[in-house]
Write an enzyme that holds these catalytic residues in place. Structure first.
Site, PDB file in Angstrom:
ATOM      1  N   TYR A 174       0.821  -1.216   0.000  1.00  0.00           N
ATOM      2  CA  TYR A 174       0.000   0.000   0.000  1.00  0.00           C
ATOM      3  C   TYR A 174       0.857   1.269   0.000  1.00  0.00           C
ATOM      4  CZ  TYR A 174      -4.101  -2.799  -0.008  1.00  0.00           C
ATOM      5  OH  TYR A 174      -5.066  -3.683  -0.417  1.00  0.00           O
ATOM      6  N   VAL A 226      -9.675   2.886  -4.858  1.00  0.00           N
ATOM      7  CA  VAL A 226      -9.340   3.504  -3.579  1.00  0.00           C
ATOM      8  C   VAL A 226      -8.585   4.821  -3.792  1.00  0.00           C
ATOM      9  CG1 VAL A 226      -9.407   1.301  -2.363  1.00  0.00           C
ATOM     10  CG2 VAL A 226      -7.232   2.090  -3.323  1.00  0.00           C
ATOM     11  N   ASP A 227      -8.268   5.146  -5.047  1.00  0.00           N
ATOM     12  CA  ASP A 227      -7.611   6.439  -5.304  1.00  0.00           C
ATOM     13  C   ASP A 227      -8.654   7.557  -5.204  1.00  0.00           C
ATOM     14  OD1 ASP A 227      -8.854   7.117  -7.937  1.00  0.00           O
ATOM     15  OD2 ASP A 227      -7.780   5.355  -8.654  1.00  0.00           O
ATOM     16  N   HIS A 276     -14.688   0.057  -1.595  1.00  0.00           N
ATOM     17  CA  HIS A 276     -13.515  -0.700  -1.155  1.00  0.00           C
ATOM     18  C   HIS A 276     -12.547   0.142  -0.322  1.00  0.00           C
ATOM     19  CE1 HIS A 276     -14.025  -3.919  -4.562  1.00  0.00           C
ATOM     20  NE2 HIS A 276     -14.863  -4.086  -3.556  1.00  0.00           N
ATOM     21  N   CYS A 328      -1.258   2.514  16.943  1.00  0.00           N
ATOM     22  CA  CYS A 328      -2.301   3.365  17.527  1.00  0.00           C
ATOM     23  C   CYS A 328      -1.974   3.572  19.010  1.00  0.00           C
ATOM     24  CB  CYS A 328      -3.626   2.646  17.380  1.00  0.00           C
ATOM     25  SG  CYS A 328      -5.048   3.523  18.053  1.00  0.00           S
ATOM     26  N   SER A 342     -13.381  -5.735 -14.266  1.00  0.00           N
ATOM     27  CA  SER A 342     -13.298  -7.057 -14.887  1.00  0.00           C
ATOM     28  C   SER A 342     -14.498  -7.956 -14.581  1.00  0.00           C
ATOM     29  CB  SER A 342     -12.005  -7.755 -14.449  1.00  0.00           C
ATOM     30  OG  SER A 342     -11.935  -7.800 -13.036  1.00  0.00           O
ATOM     31  N   ALA A 360     -11.743   4.276 -21.370  1.00  0.00           N
ATOM     32  CA  ALA A 360     -12.668   5.201 -20.716  1.00  0.00           C
ATOM     33  C   ALA A 360     -12.326   6.655 -21.050  1.00  0.00           C
ATOM     34  CB  ALA A 360     -12.626   4.982 -19.202  1.00  0.00           C
TER      35      ALA A 360
HETATM   36  P1  OAD Z   1      -9.325  -5.294 -12.559  1.00  0.00           P
HETATM   37  O1  OAD Z   1      -7.857  -5.021 -12.531  1.00  0.00           O
HETATM   38  O2  OAD Z   1      -9.790  -6.648 -12.211  1.00  0.00           O
HETATM   39  O3  OAD Z   1      -9.904  -4.983 -14.015  1.00  0.00           O
HETATM   40  C1  OAD Z   1      -9.593  -3.799 -14.674  1.00  0.00           C
HETATM   41  C2  OAD Z   1     -10.454  -3.687 -15.914  1.00  0.00           C
HETATM   42  O4  OAD Z   1     -10.191  -2.432 -16.519  1.00  0.00           O
HETATM   43  C3  OAD Z   1     -10.207  -4.762 -16.970  1.00  0.00           C
HETATM   44  O5  OAD Z   1     -11.436  -5.347 -17.332  1.00  0.00           O
HETATM   45  C4  OAD Z   1      -9.617  -3.988 -18.153  1.00  0.00           C
HETATM   46  O6  OAD Z   1     -10.078  -4.484 -19.407  1.00  0.00           O
HETATM   47  C5  OAD Z   1     -10.182  -2.588 -17.918  1.00  0.00           C
HETATM   48  N1  OAD Z   1      -9.377  -1.498 -18.483  1.00  0.00           N
HETATM   49  C6  OAD Z   1      -8.038  -1.425 -18.694  1.00  0.00           C
HETATM   50  N2  OAD Z   1      -7.695  -0.233 -19.227  1.00  0.00           N
HETATM   51  C7  OAD Z   1      -8.855   0.481 -19.346  1.00  0.00           C
HETATM   52  C8  OAD Z   1      -9.175   1.784 -19.835  1.00  0.00           C
HETATM   53  N3  OAD Z   1      -8.228   2.620 -20.285  1.00  0.00           N
HETATM   54  N4  OAD Z   1     -10.476   2.182 -19.804  1.00  0.00           N
HETATM   55  C9  OAD Z   1     -11.448   1.357 -19.348  1.00  0.00           C
HETATM   56  N5  OAD Z   1     -11.193   0.109 -18.879  1.00  0.00           N
HETATM   57  C10 OAD Z   1      -9.917  -0.326 -18.886  1.00  0.00           C
HETATM   58  O7  OAD Z   1     -10.014  -4.151 -11.663  1.00  0.00           O
HETATM   59  P2  OAD Z   1     -11.402  -4.137 -10.897  1.00  0.00           P
HETATM   60  O8  OAD Z   1     -12.462  -4.847 -11.659  1.00  0.00           O
HETATM   61  O9  OAD Z   1     -11.640  -2.725 -10.514  1.00  0.00           O
HETATM   62  O10 OAD Z   1     -10.268  -4.542  -4.617  1.00  0.00           O
HETATM   63  O11 OAD Z   1     -11.036  -4.963  -9.596  1.00  0.00           O
HETATM   64  C11 OAD Z   1     -11.973  -5.086  -8.578  1.00  0.00           C
HETATM   65  C12 OAD Z   1     -11.278  -5.132  -7.246  1.00  0.00           C
HETATM   66  O12 OAD Z   1     -10.283  -6.151  -7.227  1.00  0.00           O
HETATM   67  C13 OAD Z   1     -10.508  -3.875  -6.886  1.00  0.00           C
HETATM   68  O13 OAD Z   1     -11.318  -2.860  -6.354  1.00  0.00           O
HETATM   69  C14 OAD Z   1      -9.554  -4.364  -5.858  1.00  0.00           C
HETATM   70  C15 OAD Z   1      -9.151  -5.682  -6.461  1.00  0.00           C
HETATM   71  O14 OAD Z   1      -8.854  -6.635  -5.544  1.00  0.00           O
HETATM   72  C16 OAD Z   1      -9.661  -4.294  -3.460  1.00  0.00           C
HETATM   73  O15 OAD Z   1      -8.520  -3.858  -3.377  1.00  0.00           O
HETATM   74  C17 OAD Z   1     -10.499  -4.578  -2.272  1.00  0.00           C
END
Ligand code: OAD
Length: 234
Positions: free
Chosen positions: A59, A96-97, A112, A143, A182, A223
Site C-alpha cells: 500500500y 481507492v484512489d 472498497h 495506535c 473485470s 474510458a
Molecule cells: P481489474 O484489474 O480486475 O480490471 C480492470 C479492468 O479495466 C479490466 O477489465 C480492463 O479491461 C479494464 N481497463 C483497462 N484499461 C482500461 C481503460 N483505459 N479504460 C477502461 N477500462 C480499462 O479491476 P477491478 O475490476 O476494478 O479490490 O477490480 C476489482 C477489485 O479487485 C478492486 O477494487 C480491488 C481488487 O482486488 C480491493 O482492493 C479490495
C-alpha cells in the site's frame, strides 16, 4: 451515445480501468502482479495477520503512485455528468484512489475504502487522513491503544462499505453503467444482475468483462477516450 432522460436515475460503477490512463496499474491482466503475487495474496485479512510489513509495502507503493496521478478525461466526464444530473447520479467506485474527487465529483461512494486513509486494526477510532509511506526502515505505525494502524481498505474476506446505500441506489436506478471493471470481484460483479430487467445495463471498457452477458449495450474502448462524448442528457 447514451441518452439520459430527465426522469432517468443513473448508477455508475467504476473499476481500476478508469484510472489506468492516469498511470495507476489495474489489478488483473498485463502488469497486474506485484512481486509475483496476485492481489488476493496481498490484500486480505490473512495477509495482514501473517505479514503486515509486506501489506504496508504494497500500500505504500500504491500511495506513492497515486500521489502523483492526475484525473484523466474519463474522470472529468463523470464529474460533468454529476453537475448536470446532480443527485440523479450515484457514483460508486471500487477504486481507492481519489481521482474522481480530484476531477470534481462530489458524491463518491468508495465501496472498497480509500487509499489515503488509515485506521486502527483494534479500536474503533474513526478512519483518518494519512498519505504516508511506511516502508523500511520506517516501522509499522501503531495506535495509542497498542493496535496496529492499517490501510482503510476493504480486503478480501471483509465486507465492503456502504452496501445499504448502494442497494437502495441499485433498486432506484433506470440506467446502470459499469466502467473499466473485470466483473470478477463480488459483490460488485453481481450489481448488474440485480438491476437487469429494471434498468438499461451498459459496459464501457476495452475488453469483455466476466459478466458480459448481463449487459445490454457495450462500448469497447478506453474510458478516457469514450466517456467525454458518450452521454447525452436531455
Ligand atoms: P481489474 O484489474 O480486475 O480490471 C480492470 C479492468 O479495466 C479490466 O477489465 C480492463 O479491461 C479494464 N481497463 C483497462 N484499461 C482500461 C481503460 N483505459 N479504460 C477502461 N477500462 C480499462 O479491476 P477491478 O475490476 O476494478 O479490490 O477490480 C476489482 C477489485 O479487485 C478492486 O477494487 C480491488 C481488487 O482486488 C480491493 O482492493 C479490495
Amino acid at each position: 451515445m447514451i441518452r439520459i432522460s430527465p426522469t432517468d436515475r443513473v448508477f455508475i460503477l467504476t473499476g481500476a480501468g478508469i484510472s489506468a490512463e492516469s498511470g495507476i496499474p489495474t489489478f488483473r491482466g498485463v502488469g497486474g502482479l506485484w512481486r509475483n503475487r496476485r492481489v488476493e495474496e496481498v490484500a486480505s485479512a490473512e495477509a495482514w495477520q501473517r505479514d503486515p510489513r509486506m501489506v504496508w509495502d504494497f500500500y505504500s507503493m500504491r500511495r506513492r503512485v497515486a500521489t502523483t496521478a492526475k484525473p484523466n478525461p474519463g474522470h472529468e466526464a463523470l464529474a460533468r455528468l454529476e453537475q448536470s444530473l446532480q443527485d440523479r447520479l450515484f457514483l460508486c467506485t471500487q477504486n481507492v484512489d481519489d481521482l474522481h474527487e480530484q476531477a470534481g465529483s462530489v458524491r463518491v461512494v468508495h465501496m472498497h475504502g480509500e487509499l489515503f486513509k488509515s485506521r486502527c486494526d483494534r479500536c474503533d477510532r474513526a478512519p483518518f487522513d494519512d498519505s504516508a509511506a511506511y516502508e523500511p526502515p520506517r516501522p509499522i505505525p501503531r495506535c495509542h491503544c497498542g493496535g496496529k494502524i492499517r490501510p482503510h481498505i476493504c480486503w478480501f474476506g471483509e465486507i465492503p462499505y456502504d452496501l445499504d446505500k448502494i442497494a437502495t441506489a441499485l433498486d432506484d436506478c433506470t440506467v446502470f453503467i459499469a466502467i473499466g471493471t473485470s466483473g470478477l470481484v463480488q459483490p460488485a460483479a453481481s450489481f448488474v444482475a440485480r438491476v437487469r430487467g429494471a434498468a438499461r445495463t451498459i459496459y464501457v471498457g476495452p475488453e469483455e468483462p466476466a459478466n458480459t452477458f448481463a449487459f445490454t449495450d457495450c462500448y469497447w474502448g478506453k474510458a478516457g477516450e469514450l466517456l467525454p462524448n458518450l452521454f447525452h442528457s436531455a
